[in-house]
Design an enzyme around this catalytic site. Structure first.
Site, PDB file in Angstrom:
ATOM      1  N   SER A  82       0.803  -1.223   0.000  1.00  0.00           N
ATOM      2  CA  SER A  82       0.000   0.000   0.000  1.00  0.00           C
ATOM      3  C   SER A  82       0.838   1.277   0.000  1.00  0.00           C
ATOM      4  CB  SER A  82      -0.954   0.007   1.198  1.00  0.00           C
ATOM      5  OG  SER A  82      -0.223  -0.121   2.395  1.00  0.00           O
ATOM      6  N   THR A 185      -1.856   3.709   3.508  1.00  0.00           N
ATOM      7  CA  THR A 185      -1.012   4.918   3.533  1.00  0.00           C
ATOM      8  C   THR A 185      -0.230   5.106   4.833  1.00  0.00           C
ATOM      9  OG1 THR A 185      -2.661   6.033   2.211  1.00  0.00           O
ATOM     10  CG2 THR A 185      -1.238   7.457   3.501  1.00  0.00           C
ATOM     11  N   THR A 203       1.824   7.023  -0.322  1.00  0.00           N
ATOM     12  CA  THR A 203       0.935   5.890  -0.578  1.00  0.00           C
ATOM     13  C   THR A 203       0.983   5.460  -2.038  1.00  0.00           C
ATOM     14  OG1 THR A 203      -1.366   5.146  -0.283  1.00  0.00           O
ATOM     15  CG2 THR A 203      -1.075   7.320  -1.211  1.00  0.00           C
ATOM     16  N   ARG A 213      -6.428   8.233 -11.159  1.00  0.00           N
ATOM     17  CA  ARG A 213      -7.042   8.660  -9.890  1.00  0.00           C
ATOM     18  C   ARG A 213      -5.969   9.129  -8.894  1.00  0.00           C
ATOM     19  NH1 ARG A 213      -6.653   6.999  -4.185  1.00  0.00           N
ATOM     20  NH2 ARG A 213      -8.665   7.378  -3.223  1.00  0.00           N
ATOM     21  N   THR A 236      -5.761   8.543   6.729  1.00  0.00           N
ATOM     22  CA  THR A 236      -5.618   7.291   5.994  1.00  0.00           C
ATOM     23  C   THR A 236      -7.017   6.759   5.700  1.00  0.00           C
ATOM     24  OG1 THR A 236      -4.659   5.067   6.040  1.00  0.00           O
ATOM     25  CG2 THR A 236      -5.425   5.933   8.136  1.00  0.00           C
ATOM     26  N   GLY A 237      -7.110   5.950   4.663  1.00  0.00           N
ATOM     27  CA  GLY A 237      -8.414   5.385   4.302  1.00  0.00           C
ATOM     28  C   GLY A 237      -8.923   5.949   2.991  1.00  0.00           C
TER      29      GLY A 237
END
Ligand code: ASP
Length: 324
Positions: A82, A185, A203, A213, A236-237
């Site tokens: 990731s 991340t 990330t 993206r 993060t997420g």
């Protein structure tokens, strides 16, 4: 320049305008002078990253150097799917990297959609220090990196991420994955001996994203924000949700209004919980530190944790509280 008087005036005004629930908020003053260093970072991979950052801080080094060195550890690890070039590719098989960095003076640099370069965080720092710009993307960012001595890494995917991608192609079903193997991340925040705060974020983005993206991680104010008078925050997420509320900036502004780091992160998470999108299966977490070295995190759902290293805390993983 912000004087203490204008700062306090602004604080009172913004608190009133935002109708912030002040029951648990308290006024904080931010003393100048020597502080105890601390470094905090997201997820389990934060342990190794903190260890490298701490080497810089323990020697009296600058927080900016610490947050760059720290996350370079994670970028170096090709087993990490990731962050860095070992990351899960986009739908077309490209590993595209995003990163940003911000220092105590408000200087910031960001790189988006960068391919075949091992350390996007260092490219982001160079953009901050050597160009009149904040963000470079794609081919232009890669050319800038190569012109400045970075090496082109020639492989497209690691054997592991290649395997995962080919498996994914069988169904080609896109769904953001919450708590992806406990290492999304990496966002890092540090305070140095001089009391200065810096942050970094890097990330490979959401696995199997659309080609082109860009998420929140390289967006100053979304994935990362630092204000040396107040504190710093990172996220993060699922980046789209963090961008929608200018997440890290929101957290810092909530600390400015008097909330603790954990409360500030919770307020941002609560805002995201009102998203018009279906966020039930998503994970979003914030991490914050204030000028006193107090820290905290908060997430949408269970599973987010972060690593803390200070003079008192020996690089421990802490579980963040969560909304549901
Ligand atoms: N925030 C990153 C992104 O949206 C991914 C993550 O942290 O999982 O690209």
């Amino acid at each position: 320049m912000t004087t203490r008087r204008t700062f306090l005036k602004w604080t009172a005004l913004s608190a009133a305008l935002l109708s912030v629930k002040k029951s648990s908020a308290r006024k904080i003053s931010f003393p100048a002078g020597e502080t105890k260093p601390i470094v905090i970072s997201t997820w389990r991979h934060g342990i190794e990253a903190n260890a490298d950052a701490w080497k810089v801080l323990a020697e009296g080094g600058r927080a900016l150097d610490a947050v760059e060195k720290g996350v370079m550890n994670t970028e170096n690890d090709l087993r990490n799917q990731s962050v860095g070039l070992g990351g899960i590719p986009d739908r077309d098989g490209h590993v595209t990297l995003d990163a940003c960095i911000m220092d105590e003076k408000g200087n910031c640099g960001s790189v988006c959609f960068l391919e075949h370069i091992k350390h996007p965080i260092s490219v982001a720092r160079l953009i901050m220090e050597k160009t009149p710009h904040v963000i470079l993307v794609g081919e232009g960012a890669q050319k800038f990196a190569l012109d400045n001595g970075f090496t082109l890494e020639k492989f497209d995917r690691t054997p592991e991420s290649d395997k995962a991608w080919k498996e994914w192609l069988k169904k080609s079903e896109y769904k953001p994955v919450a708590n992806f193997e406990n290492h999304d991340t990496i966002g890092m925040l540090a305070i140095d001996k001089a009391g200065n705060i810096s942050g970094s974020c890097t990330t490979s983005g959401m696995g199997y994203k659309m080609h082109g993206r860009v998420g929140d991680s390289p967006i100053i104010g979304a994935g990362l924000f630092v204000d040396n008078e107040v504190g710093g925050a990172c996220a993060t997420g699922t980046g789209e949700e963090v961008i929608r509320i200018c997440g890290s900036h929101t957290v810092v502004e909530m600390m400015r209004a008097g909330h603790s780091p954990e409360e500030a992160c919770k307020i941002a998470v609560e805002r995201i919980s009102k998203s018009p999108k279906n966020i039930k299966e998503m994970q979003i977490g914030f991490l914050a530190v204030n000028k006193h070295g107090e820290f905290g995190g908060y997430a949408l759902q269970k599973g987010f944790n972060y690593a803390v290293q200070s003079q008192e805390i020996d690089n421990q993983l802490q579980d963040a509280k969560y909304l549901w």
